[in-house]
Motif scaffolding. Structure first.
Motif: not given
Length: 252
Positions: A86-87, A90, A93-94, A154, A196, A201
């Motif tokens: 999950l991290i 994110l 995407l960030k 990632y 996610v 996205t």
């Protein structure tokens, strides 16, 4: 997208699914294939991640016999993989797309080095493992699984190699049983990242579907026949594709 391109992407999915089941570096096949057909790196990464989920699930199912008696281990490390995936998703995407494009060649080349060094690294780690090592690996191994999950969410190339290196350094168990756990944890990382990506996205569904079909076939075949393939040949393919992909990103 032409039928020929879809066929080529699906074929790369077959190879990736089989490699993921046995080695754990299938992204080094499918990701460069998408780049070769002109996909932007981030779109290629998220579409590839979604497409590979059925493949890692089929590989995990294929190793179900080796999973017997490991329910507690899977649940324990599964939480680390879930949070880490999950991290990592994110972060992808960030962070700006330029950051991903800059770091991916380094990640790919690092993954290639890990693939090359995996046998020697595992022998060295096993030789240094103390007698009576913690059966569960303790907090350090859980944190290592968490970190591998962040990396997998990632980007993910060679996350299986990283997991097997961690397991081999701490856990006193048969490698096929550990590989079975690796497949389950990889499916958790890819699965949570895929959720996610789908939610927030853009996904190229044609490419993802082609990879999914191929990876499911490859994962099933890899779990059934992959143990008979020469590891050296698999590593040679992975390294060749990874170096070419890195060069293309750096020069292009």
């Amino acid at each position: 997208m032409s039928v020929l391109e879809l066929t080529a992407i699906a074929a790369s999915g077959v190879a990736a699914g089989g490699i993921n089941a046995v080695v754990g570096s299938g992204t080094l096949i499918t990701f460069p294939t998408l780049l070769a057909f002109g996909y932007p790196p981030v779109l290629a990464n998220v579409s590839n991640n979604v497409g590979l989920v059925p493949g890692v699930l089929s590989a995990a199912w294929g190793y179900r016999r080796e999973l017997r008696g490991q329910r507690r281990r899977v649940l324990r490390f599964g939480t680390g993989s879930l949070i880490g995936g999950l991290i990592g998703a994110l972060l992808l995407l960030k962070l700006p797309p330029e950051a991903f494009q800059a770091v991916v060649p380094v990640l790919i080349l690092t993954a290639c080095v890990l693939v090359v060094l995996q046998p020697r690294l595992n022998r060295w780690l096993v030789s240094r493992r103390p007698d009576g090592a913690d059966a569960d690996g303790g907090v350090p191994l859980w944190l290592g699984v968490l970190g591998t999950g962040v990396y997998g969410g990632y980007f993910g190339a060679a996350q299986g190699v990283l997991m097997m290196g961690l397991f081999g350094s701490v856990l006193d168990d048969d490698l096929q049983r550990l590989n079975a756990v690796k497949n389950v944890l990889s499916s958790i990382v890819n699965g949570v990242a895929a959720v996610v990506f789908i939610a927030v996205t853009h996904i190229d569904w044609a490419a993802a579907a082609a990879i999914a079909v191929g990876a499911t076939i490859g994962g099933t075949l890899g779990a059934r026949f992959g143990r008979r393939l020469p590891p050296t040949a698999l590593r040679a393919v992975i390294i060749t594709v990874g170096v070419i992909a890195s060069a293309a990103l750096i020069l292009g």
